[in-house]
Design an enzyme around this catalytic site. Structure first.
Site, PDB file in Angstrom:
ATOM      1  N   TYR A  36     -69.373 -16.560 -67.621  1.00  0.00           N
ATOM      2  CA  TYR A  36     -68.181 -17.161 -67.035  1.00  0.00           C
ATOM      3  C   TYR A  36     -67.667 -16.329 -65.874  1.00  0.00           C
ATOM      4  O   TYR A  36     -68.129 -15.203 -65.653  1.00  0.00           O
ATOM      5  CB  TYR A  36     -67.096 -17.354 -68.097  1.00  0.00           C
ATOM      6  CG  TYR A  36     -66.414 -16.078 -68.560  1.00  0.00           C
ATOM      7  CD1 TYR A  36     -67.072 -15.147 -69.359  1.00  0.00           C
ATOM      8  CD2 TYR A  36     -65.102 -15.793 -68.177  1.00  0.00           C
ATOM      9  CE1 TYR A  36     -66.440 -13.983 -69.776  1.00  0.00           C
ATOM     10  CE2 TYR A  36     -64.457 -14.635 -68.597  1.00  0.00           C
ATOM     11  CZ  TYR A  36     -65.133 -13.733 -69.389  1.00  0.00           C
ATOM     12  OH  TYR A  36     -64.514 -12.583 -69.787  1.00  0.00           O
ATOM     13  N   LYS A 147     -71.038 -10.799 -67.567  1.00  0.00           N
ATOM     14  CA  LYS A 147     -69.777 -11.450 -67.934  1.00  0.00           C
ATOM     15  C   LYS A 147     -70.101 -12.609 -68.882  1.00  0.00           C
ATOM     16  O   LYS A 147     -70.061 -13.794 -68.512  1.00  0.00           O
ATOM     17  CB  LYS A 147     -69.027 -11.921 -66.678  1.00  0.00           C
ATOM     18  CG  LYS A 147     -67.521 -12.064 -66.916  1.00  0.00           C
ATOM     19  CD  LYS A 147     -66.748 -12.113 -65.624  1.00  0.00           C
ATOM     20  CE  LYS A 147     -65.301 -12.533 -65.800  1.00  0.00           C
ATOM     21  NZ  LYS A 147     -64.483 -11.653 -66.614  1.00  0.00           N
ATOM     22  N   GLU A 179     -63.611   1.416 -69.941  1.00  0.00           N
ATOM     23  CA  GLU A 179     -62.784   0.398 -69.284  1.00  0.00           C
ATOM     24  C   GLU A 179     -61.831  -0.165 -70.319  1.00  0.00           C
ATOM     25  O   GLU A 179     -61.842   0.261 -71.478  1.00  0.00           O
ATOM     26  CB  GLU A 179     -63.662  -0.713 -68.683  1.00  0.00           C
ATOM     27  CG  GLU A 179     -64.486  -1.476 -69.709  1.00  0.00           C
ATOM     28  CD  GLU A 179     -65.302  -2.630 -69.102  1.00  0.00           C
ATOM     29  OE1 GLU A 179     -65.003  -3.095 -68.000  1.00  0.00           O
ATOM     30  OE2 GLU A 179     -66.255  -3.060 -69.789  1.00  0.00           O
ATOM     31  N   LEU A 203     -67.955  -3.806 -66.966  1.00  0.00           N
ATOM     32  CA  LEU A 203     -68.082  -4.985 -66.115  1.00  0.00           C
ATOM     33  C   LEU A 203     -67.839  -4.577 -64.655  1.00  0.00           C
ATOM     34  O   LEU A 203     -66.906  -3.815 -64.385  1.00  0.00           O
ATOM     35  CB  LEU A 203     -67.037  -6.031 -66.524  1.00  0.00           C
ATOM     36  CG  LEU A 203     -67.193  -7.362 -65.803  1.00  0.00           C
ATOM     37  CD1 LEU A 203     -68.313  -8.180 -66.458  1.00  0.00           C
ATOM     38  CD2 LEU A 203     -65.908  -8.160 -65.805  1.00  0.00           C
TER      39      LEU A 203
HETATM   40  N1  PMP Z   1     -63.695  -5.391 -67.666  1.00  0.00           N
HETATM   41  C1  PMP Z   1     -63.689  -6.398 -68.556  1.00  0.00           C
HETATM   42  C2  PMP Z   1     -64.304  -6.155 -69.900  1.00  0.00           C
HETATM   43  C3  PMP Z   1     -63.127  -7.652 -68.234  1.00  0.00           C
HETATM   44  O1  PMP Z   1     -63.133  -8.647 -69.139  1.00  0.00           O
HETATM   45  C4  PMP Z   1     -62.544  -7.822 -66.965  1.00  0.00           C
HETATM   46  C5  PMP Z   1     -61.959  -9.151 -66.567  1.00  0.00           C
HETATM   47  N2  PMP Z   1     -60.972  -9.646 -67.385  1.00  0.00           N
HETATM   48  C6  PMP Z   1     -62.537  -6.744 -66.068  1.00  0.00           C
HETATM   49  C7  PMP Z   1     -63.145  -5.553 -66.444  1.00  0.00           C
HETATM   50  C8  PMP Z   1     -61.916  -6.873 -64.699  1.00  0.00           C
HETATM   51  O2  PMP Z   1     -62.714  -7.681 -63.859  1.00  0.00           O
HETATM   52  P1  PMP Z   1     -62.094  -8.483 -62.652  1.00  0.00           P
HETATM   53  O3  PMP Z   1     -61.366  -7.493 -61.807  1.00  0.00           O
HETATM   54  O4  PMP Z   1     -63.257  -9.080 -61.959  1.00  0.00           O
HETATM   55  O5  PMP Z   1     -61.161  -9.505 -63.228  1.00  0.00           O
END
Ligand code: PMP
Length: 281
Positions: A36, A147, A179, A203
């Protein structure tokens, strides 16, 4: 309009959310076999769309699928879902599709299920005043750079944080900070901004990328480096980044103040630049 009536896109057709249906044999439903994207849209303008689509292509590739549409086609698909007067996000989900029977193994000839909808971005002002977080052992799998819709570990970890009145869980593996359960992390120490390296433990956040670009343009000392858990105890600032929450300062970690417990100057500096980027990009 009630959320039930809002327009969604499913497999080539637009319809009210309440009419959108998928088969119970969809592999996304049975196995979480899909990926997603969450793409912010500020007053109808999609923010860093190309980066989101490039991450989507990588996620699909990692699960042996290919993007069903080009960047131009995705843009065309999303436009009718967006309201130019609002800050929203597009939720896009692609699963491997529907097979004739439930079986772990898959063939390459399935037609993917493609679903997209928009939703209003929840207000984040209260989070920008400083939030609470806790550290918790990472229980996820080994491909956190994908993702994937398979988010059981993430949702349990986030819920654990919420149960303890925290906005986010900061995930630790082998003594290293990785993270948040749904965000990336930045740590400020002695004027240097640190973030964990991009590998399969995290991610590749798009907000992370935007923030790194801002830091580097300002020539602020910056390192992508392994961060030991103890570093958090002595951090001057801790931030969490994501597309729907932008850059959130953490002022309390594990029930103890981060530094003086107030929002730090580096956050103010980078957040101001981020808001300018949002307004003009
Ligand atoms: N790490 C994880 C595990 C996430 O699910 C997300 C998004 N919700 C992020 C980092 C941040 O990614 P982004 O800045 O692309 O929203």
């Amino acid at each position: 309009m009630s959320p039930d009536q809002s327009l969604v896109y499913l497999n080539g057709h637009y319809q009210p959310l309440c009419d959108a249906k998928i088969s119970v044999l969809d592999r996304g439903f049975l196995f979480g076999d899909g990926v997603y994207e969450v793409i912010p849209s500020y007053r109808g303008r999609l923010f860093y769309l190309d980066d989101h689509l490039s991450r989507l292509a990588k996620s699909l590739n990692s699960i042996r699928m290919t993007p069903p549409h080009s960047a131009t086609q995705w843009s065309e698909i999303f436009q009718p879902l967006l309201d130019p007067t609002k800050d929203q996000y597009i939720y896009l989900q692609i699963t491997r599709g529907v097979a004739a029977k439930r079986d772990h193994s898959f063939s390459d000839d399935l037609t993917p299920t493609v679903f997209a909808m928009s939703a209003d971005i929840a207000p984040i002002e209260h989070l920008r005043c400083g939030t609470q977080a806790l550290t918790i052992e990472d229980t996820r799998w080994h491909l956190c750079n994908v993702k994937a819709t398979t988010l059981l570990a993430n949702i349990l970890l986030r819920q654990e944080a919420l149960d303890q009145q925290c906005a986010e869980a900061i995930l630790i593996k082998n003594g290293l900070v990785l993270e948040g359960a749904a965000s990336n992390i930045f740590v400020v120490k002695d004027g240097v901004i640190l973030t964990p390296p991009q590998d399969s433990n995290i991610l590749p956040g798009i907000t992370r990328k935007v923030v790194i670009d801002l830091i580097q343009n300002q020539r602020i000392p910056f390192q992508e480096t392994a961060i030991r858990t103890e570093t958090l105890d002595h951090a001057d600032e801790i931030w969490l980044t994501s597309s729907t929450r932008e850059i959130i300062p953490v002022t309390e970690l594990n029930s103890r103040s981060v530094s003086s417990g107030t929002i730090g100057p580096m956050w103010h500096r980078i957040n101001t630049l981020f808001q300018e980027k949002k307004a003009h990009d």
